[in-house]
Each structure stands twice: as structure tokens, then as C-alpha cells.
Design an enzyme around this catalytic site. Structure first.
Site, short mmCIF file in Angstrom:
data_model
loop_
_atom_site.label_atom_id
_atom_site.label_comp_id
_atom_site.label_asym_id
_atom_site.label_seq_id
_atom_site.Cartn_x
_atom_site.Cartn_y
_atom_site.Cartn_z
N THR A 41 0.74 -1.25 0.05
CA THR A 41 0.00 0.10 -0.19
C THR A 41 0.92 1.32 -0.04
O THR A 41 0.32 2.30 -0.38
CB THR A 41 -0.84 0.05 1.18
OG1 THR A 41 -0.20 -0.44 2.46
CG2 THR A 41 -2.06 -0.99 1.04
N ASP A 42 2.22 1.06 0.30
CA ASP A 42 3.10 2.40 0.69
C ASP A 42 3.18 3.13 -0.60
O ASP A 42 3.11 4.32 -0.81
CB ASP A 42 4.36 2.14 1.42
CG ASP A 42 5.17 1.21 0.81
OD1 ASP A 42 4.86 0.47 -0.35
OD2 ASP A 42 6.37 1.10 1.25
N GLY A 129 12.84 -10.18 4.24
CA GLY A 129 11.44 -9.17 4.40
C GLY A 129 11.46 -8.57 5.58
O GLY A 129 10.46 -8.04 6.19
N SER A 133 17.72 -3.91 4.48
CA SER A 133 18.48 -2.77 3.40
C SER A 133 18.05 -1.53 3.82
O SER A 133 19.05 -0.42 4.10
CB SER A 133 18.12 -2.86 1.92
OG SER A 133 16.78 -3.29 1.86
N ASP A 177 9.66 1.18 4.77
CA ASP A 177 10.77 0.74 5.48
C ASP A 177 11.57 1.73 6.04
O ASP A 177 12.02 1.44 7.31
CB ASP A 177 11.61 -0.12 4.72
CG ASP A 177 10.87 -1.36 4.05
OD1 ASP A 177 9.47 -1.68 4.36
OD2 ASP A 177 11.23 -1.94 3.06
C1 GLA Z 1 9.05 -4.03 0.48
C2 GLA Z 1 9.38 -2.44 0.06
C3 GLA Z 1 8.42 -1.53 0.86
C4 GLA Z 1 6.95 -2.21 0.47
C5 GLA Z 1 6.77 -3.53 0.99
C6 GLA Z 1 5.59 -4.27 0.61
O1 GLA Z 1 9.34 -4.13 1.64
O2 GLA Z 1 10.64 -1.78 0.39
O3 GLA Z 1 8.48 -0.14 0.44
O4 GLA Z 1 6.17 -1.66 -0.63
O5 GLA Z 1 7.88 -4.29 0.19
O6 GLA Z 1 4.42 -3.82 1.35
#
Ligand code: GLA
Length: 394
Positions: A41-42, A129, A133, A177
Site C-alpha cells: 500500500t505504501d 522481508g 537494506s 521501511d
Molecule cells: C518492500 C518495500 C516496501 C513495501 C513492501 C510491501 O518491503 O521496500 O516499500 O512496498 O515491500 O509492502
């Protein structure tokens, strides 16, 4: 209850003494994050609810009196360097692109970087996940800023690190993130509106731990469908605008709008849209459940999110589905869903603290039985965002 973990700082100091001649004068630390809900969603201007975890990237650093920035990463046993005055002039490879991109962004802002030696260690799994990074970027920025005698506001740092990832590394990530790593607060989740960048901290119940259940299947954002999903969302926006809906992003579509637009929209755009719209609504529901002191209400909300990511957004995998099932069948599990970009990586589960050990034993077995491979499991506490500190003389 939890197994004692080695002190990452000691190891960082030891490596610094081993690799460089001087003494480190600063310690920078940035946590990983687990996203509770609000996936993909970001980059649609939507809502997210991550929490930082007590696993970090740690940097010991000091000025070296030269015009070079030298970085040693323990995880790769590799030393890289680049000039402080023109950090991006000769692009490096692999992990080194992240710190180099951050240095290039700081320099582009007019900050005169100092020559610096640094050792980077992490007790945060890479590629699972958990935003290793973003943690690396933010920790490096803090160290470089400190050595240059400047301090950016945390939000600006987050935005700068994201630009480094998008423009220098070439990964079209959203803002979640770097914001989570920078702004989270101990004991809380971070509610972030990715359009206004407004945030508020929502307390997580102390009787619940965060379990991260890593499928062991590694993803790389570069070669995953991440960029394809982003493009599909942009295409959906264009499609809707072409039919007279004056939206700027999928955030502008509501659950009530869905029946009106869904019928006509071509696949897979229809399902991509549905995921984003319903996921934004689920973030609000989840925040309400937590604010209302009802963490058990997260169960159905997380289930619906996982189903939507699996069927509508198509970013789950057989391993992630098996892990969610194994988690939900284990004692003490209130809620479980895939977390992060997907295509591999980890599942987040909210687990009653009193049942954490039984949960870990059961989910380990359950995942093995479902899929015939070994996962990796950890429990984590919601933690503070990144920090930097000068080292005191003994
Ligand atoms: C990765 C991306 C984030 C976000 C997620 C999915 O972590 O870095 O910006 O889009 O995937 O929600």
C-alpha cells in the site's frame, strides 16, 4: 525464556580493531522492521502499520583523516571504499550500493562528508522481508552525518535513504521501511499515512510477542514481480482516470467505490485494485483493534490480508501459505500473515507471550511437515528506531 543472543556490539568493536588502526568514535544502530499489516500500500499513497524489531544493523565508525570512506561488512567479509568528495563516482556492486547511494545523496545535499572507517555487523536476517537494506541505509546515514558534524531530522533522513534506494540502487520501493526504521518506538507499532506522511504510535499489548517465521526462500526485490506490481497499480490509476475518475493514486478509491469500478476493469488490474483498497481498510481495522485492546480481533483481519495478497495481489508462495497455516495451527497464535514484499521471505505472527516456546516448537514442526523444508524462527520485541551515539572515553 528466550535464548541469550550474543552482544552484536562486542563483535563490531572486535572487528573494527581487527580491520582498522584507529578507535571507533561512534556507534550507529538501526533496527529491522516487521510489517503488521498494509502490504504494497505504501507506493499507492496508502496506510501501513509496521513495528521495528530488536534486531539491528550496527556500525562502529571513526574519522580516518583521509578522503576515503571505507566500510567493512561482516556478513560478506568484504571491505569496500569510495571517495568522500564524490561518493557515487565509481558505482560498487552488491550490498555496497546501499551505503554508497546514501553517501551520494548526502553529498548531493551539500553535506561535506568526512573520511571514515566503519565496520558493519547485523543480527538481522538478510533478505527475509525484515528491511535489512533500509536498516543498513539509515545506520550508514547516521554514521556519515555524525562524522560530518550534521544531524538531519529523522523524516528527512528516511526520505533521503529511500531516494538512495530508488535512484542509486534502482529498487522502486515505497517509503514504509525507511520510516519504520527511523521513527518506530519501543512497545509500539507505527501507523503511517504514506500520502501525508502523518504518523502515530499505537501501543502493542505487552502479553504478545512478534514471531517472525522465515520460509527460508529468499527473494530479491530486483528480480521479483515487485516492479511489475507497481506498474500494474499505475496502469490501474490510468485506466480509472481514463474513465472520468479524477484520482491521483489507488488510495483515492474506497471500498464503497469497488462494486462500481470492478466489473469493467480488465484483469489483473481489477484484483490488484481490490487488494490495495481492501488492505487500506484492513489497516484501519487493525489499528482500531489494537487501540481498543483487542489483539484477538486481528486474527480474521490478518487472514483476510493474507488471502488478498495470495489471490488478488499474487505475491504469496506455497511456502508462505504453508507457514501461515502452520502458524495458525500452533498454540498461542492470535494472527498470522505474510509480511513484506512477498515472493518468499517471512510470515509475521502475533503470539501470546506465555505460549511463545510452545508456538515455536509447533510451528517449526508444522512447517517442516507441510512443505518438507526447514524454516527459521525468531521472536522479537517492538523496538525503538535508529540511534547514533558518541562513544565515551573510558
Ligand atoms: C518492500 C518495500 C516496501 C513495501 C513492501 C510491501 O518491503 O521496500 O516499500 O512496498 O515491500 O509492502
Amino acid at each position: 525464556m528466550a535464548r541469550e543472543r550474543p552482544d552484536p556490539w562486542r563483535e563490531t568493536i572486535r572487528l573494527f580493531a581487527d580491520r582498522f588502526s584507529g578507535e571507533p568514535v561512534l556507534r550507529a544502530q538501526a533496527p529491522g522492521r516487521v510489517n503488521l499489516i498494509g502490504e504494497h500500500t505504501d507506493y499507492n499513497d496508502g496506510l501501513v502499520l509496521p513495528a521495528a524489531i530488536d534486531r539491528t544493523v550496527t556500525i562502529a565508525a571513526g574519522r580516518n583523516g583521509t578522503g576515503r570512506i571505507r566500510l567493512h561488512a561482516a556478513a560478506y567479509d568484504e571491505l569496500v571504499e569510495f571517495p568522500a568528495a564524490s561518493p557515487g563516482s565509481v558505482p560498487l556492486q552488491g550490498w555496497a550500493r546501499y551505503p554508497q547511494g546514501v553517501a551520494a545523496q548526502l553529498a548531493a545535499r551539500g553535506i561535506r562528508l568526512a573520511g571514515m572507517d566503519a565496520v558493519i555487523t547485523a543480527d538481522l536476517p538478510i533478505g527475509a522481508g525484515l528491511s535489512s537494506s533500509a536498516a543498513l541505509e539509515v545506520a550508514v546515514s547516521l554514521a556519515l552525518e555524525h562524522a560530518a558534524g550534521v544531524t538531519l531530522p529523522a523524516r528527512e533522513r528516511a526520505l533521503l535513504c529511500r531516494r538512495a534506494e530508488v535512484e542509486f540502487v534502482g529498487i522502486p520501493c515505497g517509503i514504509m521501511d525507511q520510516f519504520a526504521v527511523s521513527l518506530c518506538r519501543r512497545g509500539h507499532a507505527l501507523f503511517l499515512d504514506c500520502r501525508s506522511l502523518e504518523t502515530h504510535h499505537i501501543p502493542l499489548p505487552s502479553g504478545v510477542v512478534l514471531a517472525v517465521c522465515d520460509t527460508g526462500v529468499r527473494r530479491a526485490l530486483e528480480d521479483s514481480g515487485y516492479a511489475i506490481r507497481r506498474r500494474e497499480c499505475e496502469e490501474a490509476v490510468r485506466w480509472l482516470r481514463g474513465r472520468g475518475r479524477p484520482i491521483t493514486s489507488l488510495r483515492d478509491v474506497t471500498v464503497d467505490d469497488l462494486p462500481g469500478v470492478e466489473k469493467e476493469m480488465p484483469e489483473p488490474l481489477r484484483r490488484r485494485l481490490r487488494h490495495i483498497v481492501t488492505e487500506n481498510a484492513r489497516v484501519i481495522e487493525a489499528a482500531r483493534a489494537l487501540e481498543g485492546g483487542k489483539p484477538e480481533d486481528l486474527g480474521p483481519i490478518f487472514r483476510a490480508s493474507h488471502r488478498s495478497l495470495r489471490d488478488d495481489y499474487e505475491v504469496s508462495s506455497p511456502e508462505l501459505d504453508a507457514m501461515v497455516n502452520a502458524a495458525l495451527a500452533s498454540p498461542g497464535c492470535l494472527a498470522a500473515r505474510m509480511t513484506g514484499a512477498g515472493f518468499g521471505g517471512a510470515v509475521v505472527a502475533l503470539v501470546r507471550r506465555s505460549e511463545a516456546q510452545r508456538f515455536l516448537a509447533a510451528v517449526t514442526n508444522g512447517y517442516r511437515q507441510h512443505i518438507g523444508r526447514e524454516g527459521t524462527f525468531l521472536t522479537a520485541e517492538p523496538a525503538d528506531g535508529a540511534t547514533v551515539a558518541s562513544l565515551q572515553e573510558p
